[in-house]
Design a protein around this motif. Sequence first.
Motif, PDB file in Angstrom:
ATOM      1  N   SER A  91      30.777  57.822   3.208  1.00 51.30           N
ATOM      2  CA  SER A  91      30.724  58.134   4.641  1.00 51.30           C
ATOM      3  C   SER A  91      31.939  58.951   5.089  1.00 51.30           C
ATOM      4  CB  SER A  91      30.673  56.844   5.457  1.00 51.30           C
ATOM      5  OG  SER A  91      31.916  56.180   5.403  1.00 51.30           O
ATOM      6  N   ASN A  92      32.816  59.265   4.155  1.00 52.31           N
ATOM      7  CA  ASN A  92      34.076  59.975   4.403  1.00 52.31           C
ATOM      8  C   ASN A  92      35.107  59.130   5.138  1.00 52.31           C
ATOM      9  OD1 ASN A  92      33.447  62.340   3.027  1.00 52.31           O
ATOM     10  ND2 ASN A  92      32.355  63.157   4.794  1.00 52.31           N
ATOM     11  N   SER A  93      34.837  57.857   5.341  1.00 48.51           N
ATOM     12  CA  SER A  93      35.840  56.973   5.942  1.00 48.51           C
ATOM     13  C   SER A  93      37.066  56.860   5.047  1.00 48.51           C
ATOM     14  CB  SER A  93      35.253  55.591   6.196  1.00 48.51           C
ATOM     15  OG  SER A  93      34.240  55.659   7.166  1.00 48.51           O
ATOM     16  N   TYR A  94      36.851  56.836   3.733  1.00 47.20           N
ATOM     17  CA  TYR A  94      37.985  56.748   2.806  1.00 47.20           C
ATOM     18  C   TYR A  94      38.925  57.936   2.988  1.00 47.20           C
ATOM     19  CZ  TYR A  94      40.734  56.955  -1.480  1.00 47.20           C
ATOM     20  OH  TYR A  94      41.777  57.052  -2.373  1.00 47.20           O
ATOM     21  N   PHE A  95      38.391  59.134   3.088  1.00 49.05           N
ATOM     22  CA  PHE A  95      39.241  60.311   3.214  1.00 49.05           C
ATOM     23  C   PHE A  95      40.066  60.271   4.496  1.00 49.05           C
ATOM     24  CE2 PHE A  95      35.622  61.612   0.612  1.00 49.05           C
ATOM     25  CZ  PHE A  95      36.303  61.941  -0.538  1.00 49.05           C
ATOM     26  N   SER A  96      39.445  59.843   5.554  1.00 53.22           N
ATOM     27  CA  SER A  96      40.136  59.721   6.830  1.00 53.22           C
ATOM     28  C   SER A  96      41.247  58.680   6.746  1.00 53.22           C
ATOM     29  CB  SER A  96      39.122  59.355   7.912  1.00 53.22           C
ATOM     30  OG  SER A  96      39.760  59.109   9.129  1.00 53.22           O
ATOM     31  N   ASP A  97      40.943  57.535   6.168  1.00 53.57           N
ATOM     32  CA  ASP A  97      41.940  56.474   6.020  1.00 53.57           C
ATOM     33  C   ASP A  97      43.042  56.872   5.038  1.00 53.57           C
ATOM     34  OD1 ASP A  97      40.565  54.916   7.840  1.00 53.57           O
ATOM     35  OD2 ASP A  97      39.552  53.725   6.301  1.00 53.57           O
ATOM     36  N   TYR A  98      42.681  57.563   3.971  1.00 51.94           N
ATOM     37  CA  TYR A  98      43.643  58.053   2.977  1.00 51.94           C
ATOM     38  C   TYR A  98      44.640  58.993   3.652  1.00 51.94           C
ATOM     39  CZ  TYR A  98      45.138  60.427  -1.393  1.00 51.94           C
ATOM     40  OH  TYR A  98      45.846  60.966  -2.441  1.00 51.94           O
ATOM     41  N   GLU A  99      44.127  59.868   4.482  1.00 50.05           N
ATOM     42  CA  GLU A  99      44.994  60.802   5.196  1.00 50.05           C
ATOM     43  C   GLU A  99      45.927  60.072   6.165  1.00 50.05           C
ATOM     44  OE1 GLU A  99      44.708  65.088   7.399  1.00 50.05           O
ATOM     45  OE2 GLU A  99      42.994  63.739   7.614  1.00 50.05           O
ATOM     46  N   LYS A 100      45.409  59.103   6.902  1.00 51.13           N
ATOM     47  CA  LYS A 100      46.248  58.319   7.817  1.00 51.13           C
ATOM     48  C   LYS A 100      47.307  57.531   7.058  1.00 51.13           C
ATOM     49  CE  LYS A 100      42.540  57.637  11.141  1.00 51.13           C
ATOM     50  NZ  LYS A 100      41.516  56.672  11.576  1.00 51.13           N
ATOM     51  N   CYS A 101      46.935  57.023   5.905  1.00 50.93           N
ATOM     52  CA  CYS A 101      47.825  56.183   5.109  1.00 50.93           C
ATOM     53  C   CYS A 101      48.942  56.983   4.442  1.00 50.93           C
ATOM     54  CB  CYS A 101      46.997  55.451   4.055  1.00 50.93           C
ATOM     55  SG  CYS A 101      47.888  54.278   3.038  1.00 50.93           S
ATOM     56  N   LEU A 102      48.619  58.175   3.925  1.00 49.37           N
ATOM     57  CA  LEU A 102      49.583  58.913   3.097  1.00 49.37           C
ATOM     58  C   LEU A 102      49.836  60.361   3.499  1.00 49.37           C
ATOM     59  CD1 LEU A 102      48.380  57.854  -0.466  1.00 49.37           C
ATOM     60  CD2 LEU A 102      50.273  56.898   0.830  1.00 49.37           C
ATOM     61  N   GLY A 103      48.941  60.976   4.227  1.00 44.26           N
ATOM     62  CA  GLY A 103      48.965  62.424   4.345  1.00 44.26           C
ATOM     63  C   GLY A 103      49.768  63.056   5.454  1.00 44.26           C
ATOM     64  N   GLU A 104      50.451  62.277   6.252  1.00 42.41           N
ATOM     65  CA  GLU A 104      51.107  62.847   7.430  1.00 42.41           C
ATOM     66  C   GLU A 104      52.196  63.864   7.117  1.00 42.41           C
ATOM     67  OE1 GLU A 104      52.436  59.704   9.966  1.00 42.41           O
ATOM     68  OE2 GLU A 104      50.400  58.975  10.303  1.00 42.41           O
ATOM     69  N   ASN A 105      52.899  63.715   6.017  1.00 47.94           N
ATOM     70  CA  ASN A 105      54.045  64.584   5.720  1.00 47.94           C
ATOM     71  C   ASN A 105      53.760  65.644   4.661  1.00 47.94           C
ATOM     72  OD1 ASN A 105      55.752  63.161   7.541  1.00 47.94           O
ATOM     73  ND2 ASN A 105      55.955  61.547   6.021  1.00 47.94           N
ATOM     74  N   TYR A 106      52.503  65.920   4.419  1.00 44.49           N
ATOM     75  CA  TYR A 106      52.143  66.872   3.368  1.00 44.49           C
ATOM     76  C   TYR A 106      51.272  67.984   3.929  1.00 44.49           C
ATOM     77  CZ  TYR A 106      53.944  63.245   0.354  1.00 44.49           C
ATOM     78  OH  TYR A 106      54.757  62.324  -0.238  1.00 44.49           O
TER      79      TYR A 106
END
Length: 146
Positions: A91-106
């Motif tokens: 459902s792409n929820s993982y990608f959204s959560d992955y980005e919130k969890c780790l992706g802010e500084n990249y």
Amino acid sequence: MAYDRMDWHYGASDFPSELDSKCAGTHIGMYLAWAIQNNLTGSIHTNEAVEAIKNHKMSGTDFLINQCDEKFWEDDLNELGQEFTRLYYKSNSYFSDYEKCLGENYPSLYHIPDTRENFEKVSKMLTLKFNSWKPKKDKKWWEFWR
């Protein structure tokens, strides 16, 4: 059916040209390693490779590349793992959560380093998501208060 494949990412026009193609598998590998550590693995995988993940001797990305030919399939998971993955990962929820969890500084999700520290963060997030999903599934109709 494939849930995800590295070539879908490193073959895409938005994949950063400065990165190694292995970076296309970090998000997939972390999910797969979490599934292995939570006994959601399909029977097709050898005990030796599964134990290497559980003992942190192999990264999920290396497992994806060496054991799964860069592809994350339904057969990589048992029935419970497939059920959760169809609802959460697809459902792409993982990608959204992955980005919130780790992706802010990249600059992109592909730039996120494949480190144990990052895996631990993703693993905690996935465990929370799984636990909030699983009890609903396991409740009996008369246990509405749980």
